[in-house]
Scaffold this motif. Structure first.
Motif, PDB file in Angstrom:
ATOM      1  N   PHE A 260       0.836  -1.203   0.000  1.00 50.52           N
ATOM      2  CA  PHE A 260       0.000   0.000   0.000  1.00 50.52           C
ATOM      3  C   PHE A 260       0.872   1.255   0.000  1.00 50.52           C
ATOM      4  O   PHE A 260       2.041   1.228   0.384  1.00 50.52           O
ATOM      5  N   GLU A 261       0.253   2.337  -0.418  1.00 49.33           N
ATOM      6  CA  GLU A 261       0.810   3.682  -0.223  1.00 49.33           C
ATOM      7  C   GLU A 261      -0.077   4.361   0.803  1.00 49.33           C
ATOM      8  O   GLU A 261      -1.296   4.475   0.613  1.00 49.33           O
ATOM      9  N   LEU A 262       0.516   4.798   1.923  1.00 47.97           N
ATOM     10  CA  LEU A 262      -0.229   5.550   2.915  1.00 47.97           C
ATOM     11  C   LEU A 262       0.033   7.022   2.670  1.00 47.97           C
ATOM     12  O   LEU A 262       1.166   7.484   2.755  1.00 47.97           O
ATOM     13  N   ASP A 263      -1.028   7.748   2.329  1.00 53.56           N
ATOM     14  CA  ASP A 263      -0.917   9.178   2.046  1.00 53.56           C
ATOM     15  C   ASP A 263      -1.509   9.975   3.193  1.00 53.56           C
ATOM     16  O   ASP A 263      -2.434   9.525   3.885  1.00 53.56           O
ATOM     17  N   ILE A 264      -0.986  11.164   3.372  1.00 55.51           N
ATOM     18  CA  ILE A 264      -1.497  12.086   4.381  1.00 55.51           C
ATOM     19  C   ILE A 264      -2.031  13.328   3.662  1.00 55.51           C
ATOM     20  O   ILE A 264      -1.439  13.798   2.688  1.00 55.51           O
ATOM     21  N   LYS A 265      -3.183  13.834   4.115  1.00 55.58           N
ATOM     22  CA  LYS A 265      -3.715  15.053   3.504  1.00 55.58           C
ATOM     23  C   LYS A 265      -2.721  16.173   3.741  1.00 55.58           C
ATOM     24  O   LYS A 265      -2.237  16.367   4.867  1.00 55.58           O
ATOM     25  N   CYS A 266      -2.382  16.885   2.681  1.00 53.54           N
ATOM     26  CA  CYS A 266      -1.350  17.921   2.746  1.00 53.54           C
ATOM     27  C   CYS A 266      -1.701  18.976   3.791  1.00 53.54           C
ATOM     28  O   CYS A 266      -2.747  19.626   3.697  1.00 53.54           O
ATOM     29  N   LEU A 267      -0.845  19.134   4.774  1.00 57.08           N
ATOM     30  CA  LEU A 267      -1.085  20.106   5.840  1.00 57.08           C
ATOM     31  C   LEU A 267      -0.574  21.494   5.491  1.00 57.08           C
ATOM     32  O   LEU A 267      -0.818  22.447   6.226  1.00 57.08           O
ATOM     33  N   ILE A 268       0.135  21.588   4.370  1.00 60.86           N
ATOM     34  CA  ILE A 268       0.613  22.907   3.930  1.00 60.86           C
ATOM     35  C   ILE A 268      -0.507  23.676   3.246  1.00 60.86           C
ATOM     36  O   ILE A 268      -0.722  24.857   3.486  1.00 60.86           O
ATOM     37  N   CYS A 269      -1.253  22.977   2.387  1.00 61.60           N
ATOM     38  CA  CYS A 269      -2.336  23.643   1.651  1.00 61.60           C
ATOM     39  C   CYS A 269      -3.718  23.219   2.131  1.00 61.60           C
ATOM     40  O   CYS A 269      -4.731  23.689   1.612  1.00 61.60           O
ATOM     41  N   GLY A 270      -3.769  22.297   3.118  1.00 63.27           N
ATOM     42  CA  GLY A 270      -5.051  21.836   3.625  1.00 63.27           C
ATOM     43  C   GLY A 270      -5.819  20.974   2.643  1.00 63.27           C
ATOM     44  O   GLY A 270      -7.047  20.834   2.743  1.00 63.27           O
TER      45      GLY A 270
ATOM     46  N   GLY B 272      -3.368  17.601  -3.298  1.00 57.29           N
ATOM     47  CA  GLY B 272      -3.981  17.697  -1.983  1.00 57.29           C
ATOM     48  C   GLY B 272      -3.514  16.604  -1.033  1.00 57.29           C
ATOM     49  O   GLY B 272      -3.812  16.636   0.158  1.00 57.29           O
ATOM     50  N   TRP B 273      -2.777  15.625  -1.569  1.00 63.10           N
ATOM     51  CA  TRP B 273      -2.278  14.512  -0.765  1.00 63.10           C
ATOM     52  C   TRP B 273      -0.777  14.373  -0.954  1.00 63.10           C
ATOM     53  O   TRP B 273      -0.261  14.657  -2.036  1.00 63.10           O
ATOM     54  N   LEU B 274      -0.090  13.925   0.101  1.00 65.31           N
ATOM     55  CA  LEU B 274       1.356  13.738   0.029  1.00 65.31           C
ATOM     56  C   LEU B 274       1.687  12.296   0.371  1.00 65.31           C
ATOM     57  O   LEU B 274       1.285  11.786   1.425  1.00 65.31           O
ATOM     58  N   GLU B 275       2.394  11.627  -0.532  1.00 68.45           N
ATOM     59  CA  GLU B 275       2.836  10.249  -0.288  1.00 68.45           C
ATOM     60  C   GLU B 275       3.817  10.251   0.873  1.00 68.45           C
ATOM     61  O   GLU B 275       4.863  10.893   0.830  1.00 68.45           O
ATOM     62  N   LEU B 276       3.470   9.530   1.913  1.00 65.24           N
ATOM     63  CA  LEU B 276       4.280   9.584   3.129  1.00 65.24           C
ATOM     64  C   LEU B 276       4.881   8.238   3.502  1.00 65.24           C
ATOM     65  O   LEU B 276       6.004   8.161   3.991  1.00 65.24           O
ATOM     66  N   CYS B 277       4.154   7.159   3.224  1.00 70.55           N
ATOM     67  CA  CYS B 277       4.576   5.900   3.833  1.00 70.55           C
ATOM     68  C   CYS B 277       4.232   4.694   2.970  1.00 70.55           C
ATOM     69  O   CYS B 277       3.110   4.185   3.059  1.00 70.55           O
ATOM     70  N   PRO B 278       5.151   4.187   2.155  1.00 68.03           N
ATOM     71  CA  PRO B 278       4.951   2.887   1.512  1.00 68.03           C
ATOM     72  C   PRO B 278       4.914   1.812   2.598  1.00 68.03           C
ATOM     73  O   PRO B 278       5.717   1.845   3.525  1.00 68.03           O
ATOM     74  N   CYS B 279       4.002   0.883   2.505  1.00 67.44           N
ATOM     75  CA  CYS B 279       3.852  -0.083   3.584  1.00 67.44           C
ATOM     76  C   CYS B 279       3.148  -1.337   3.082  1.00 67.44           C
ATOM     77  O   CYS B 279       2.734  -1.417   1.919  1.00 67.44           O
ATOM     78  N   GLY B 280       2.984  -2.313   3.961  1.00 66.83           N
ATOM     79  CA  GLY B 280       2.277  -3.532   3.611  1.00 66.83           C
ATOM     80  C   GLY B 280       2.681  -4.687   4.505  1.00 66.83           C
ATOM     81  O   GLY B 280       3.481  -4.542   5.448  1.00 66.83           O
ATOM     82  N   MET B 281       2.115  -5.858   4.208  1.00 64.05           N
ATOM     83  CA  MET B 281       2.455  -7.074   4.946  1.00 64.05           C
ATOM     84  C   MET B 281       3.750  -7.660   4.373  1.00 64.05           C
ATOM     85  O   MET B 281       3.889  -7.785   3.151  1.00 64.05           O
ATOM     86  N   ILE B 282       4.698  -7.978   5.237  1.00 57.71           N
ATOM     87  CA  ILE B 282       6.002  -8.460   4.786  1.00 57.71           C
ATOM     88  C   ILE B 282       5.830  -9.741   3.967  1.00 57.71           C
ATOM     89  O   ILE B 282       5.142 -10.672   4.376  1.00 57.71           O
ATOM     90  N   HIS B 283       6.461  -9.754   2.795  1.00 59.31           N
ATOM     91  CA  HIS B 283       6.353 -10.897   1.898  1.00 59.31           C
ATOM     92  C   HIS B 283       6.930 -12.151   2.567  1.00 59.31           C
ATOM     93  O   HIS B 283       7.987 -12.085   3.213  1.00 59.31           O
ATOM     94  N   PRO B 284       6.258 -13.293   2.440  1.00 57.25           N
ATOM     95  CA  PRO B 284       6.765 -14.533   3.057  1.00 57.25           C
ATOM     96  C   PRO B 284       8.206 -14.859   2.685  1.00 57.25           C
ATOM     97  O   PRO B 284       8.977 -15.357   3.517  1.00 57.25           O
ATOM     98  N   LYS B 285       8.610 -14.573   1.442  1.00 63.96           N
ATOM     99  CA  LYS B 285       9.986 -14.855   1.032  1.00 63.96           C
ATOM    100  C   LYS B 285      10.983 -14.008   1.820  1.00 63.96           C
ATOM    101  O   LYS B 285      12.079 -14.463   2.144  1.00 63.96           O
ATOM    102  N   VAL B 286      10.602 -12.756   2.107  1.00 63.25           N
ATOM    103  CA  VAL B 286      11.477 -11.865   2.877  1.00 63.25           C
ATOM    104  C   VAL B 286      11.605 -12.381   4.307  1.00 63.25           C
ATOM    105  O   VAL B 286      12.692 -12.377   4.893  1.00 63.25           O
TER     106      VAL B 286
END
Length: 340
Positions: free
Chosen positions: A257-267, A278-292
């Motif tokens: 997933f990409e976790l985005d935060i609503k831009c706090l600079i421009c609201g 209006g959104w800023l990409e902040l946090c790539p994330c997800g469930m750790i792949h079994p191979k990893v």
């Protein structure tokens, strides 16, 4: 010829005694070793010497030249030591009893935000780890389910070193090391500086800071990830923060997933920092792949986990209303010293 050489040697030694500066030594060097110097005159006189005497006189001239060069070198060292001594003696001594100045220094905004986030995650039971900025291909890519020639490598323009190592492109490079160090269950964050060969603009830099986080235990799900991220963000900003999850591809998580935060600079209205979305990409994330997990020595039949890569640089921009990412690496003290 020998007599003339001896006379020049006495003249040289007398002038060397009166040398007081580097400029004087350079003049003396030109006078004796220059193209029109005394030594060159002796070499011209050597032409008129009978052949049976040339070897003897030539050796005398050569010895004279070596003596001049050695004397000049020793005098130069002596003058440099004298210059340093004068500088040291003329430097005002430091009085530790003096009162402090009214103007205080300040921490860099990324340092402030990093310490704040570390404190929040520590309170939730996470361990803080450090990791090298120079890594090998295995930890940065292969251990993250990105084998050689995998197309995902094109997502990151990597700085490779002549040693075969590289500058880490993401803090995920520490995942395998941390898993093998602690095993499961595990809660850890590892902040660090990352490098990518990107074009620089208002929201992209080739040097930036991230914080990787992983949690591995029994029955871990996406809801755990959302909870921890929303808790952290609300603590940092002092109020509830609007976030959104959208699908994202990363070889080391499934699903991603990409976790985005609503831009706090421009609201959320749109500005250069959020590319008018209006959104800023902040946090790539997800469930750790079994191979990893397997490559990290984790039992995938028993444990699952989530991972996230929090952008500390962008988080600092949101926290302090910094509109241009280039400000953070500019070294502009006027811009950065306002953060105390």
């Amino acid at each position: 010829m020998i007599e003339k050489t001896s006379q020049l040697k006495k003249i040289f030694e007398e002038k060397l005694k009166n040398i007081k500066s580097v400029q004087d030594i350079e003049q003396l060097k030109v006078e004796f070793l220059g193209k029109k110097g005394s030594l060159q005159e002796l070499m011209q006189d050597l032409r008129a010497v009978p052949n049976e005497k040339k070897k003897e006189f030539g050796q005398a001239i050569n010895n004279f030249k070596q003596a001049i060069e050695k004397s000049i070198e020793e005098k130069q060292k002596e003058l440099k030591k004298l210059e340093w001594k004068i500088k040291i003696e003329s430097t005002p001594s430091y009085d530790e009893s003096l009162l402090i100045q009214k103007d205080f220094g300040s921490l860099h905004p990324i340092t402030i935000i990093q310490r704040e986030v570390e404190s929040i995650f520590e309170s939730m039971g996470f361990t803080i780890e450090n990791y090298s900025e120079i890594v090998d291909d295995y930890h940065c890519f292969e251990a993250l389910n990105i084998p050689p020639y995998h197309p995902a490598r094109d997502m990151q323009d990597t700085y490779y070193l002549s040693t075969g190592q590289l500058l880490k492109t993401h803090t995920s490079a520490a995942q395998n090391y941390i898993m093998r160090k602690y095993g499961a269950p595990l809660r850890a964050i590892f902040p660090g500086r990352c490098f990518r060969n990107e074009s620089i603009d208002a929201c992209h830099e080739n040097t930036f800071f991230q914080m990787e986080g992983i949690m591995i235990d029994e029955n871990i799900s996406i809801s755990n990830l959302i909870y921890f991220m929303k808790t952290m963000l609300s603590e940092v900003f002092g109020r509830p923060v609007e976030v959104r999850l959208r699908p994202g591809f990363f070889p080391f998580v499934e699903p991603g997933f990409e976790l985005d935060i609503k831009c706090l600079i421009c609201g959320g209205e749109g500005c250069p920092s959020c590319k008018d979305s209006g959104w800023l990409e902040l946090c790539p994330c997800g469930m750790i792949h079994p191979k990893v997990l397997e490559m990290g020595g984790i039992d995938t039949e028993k444990y699952t986990g989530f991972a996230f890569g929090l952008g500390l640089t962008r988080l600092a921009m949101m926290k302090y209303g910094i509109k241009d990412i280039r400000t953070l690496n500019s070294g502009n003290l006027k811009a950065l010293s306002q953060f105390v």
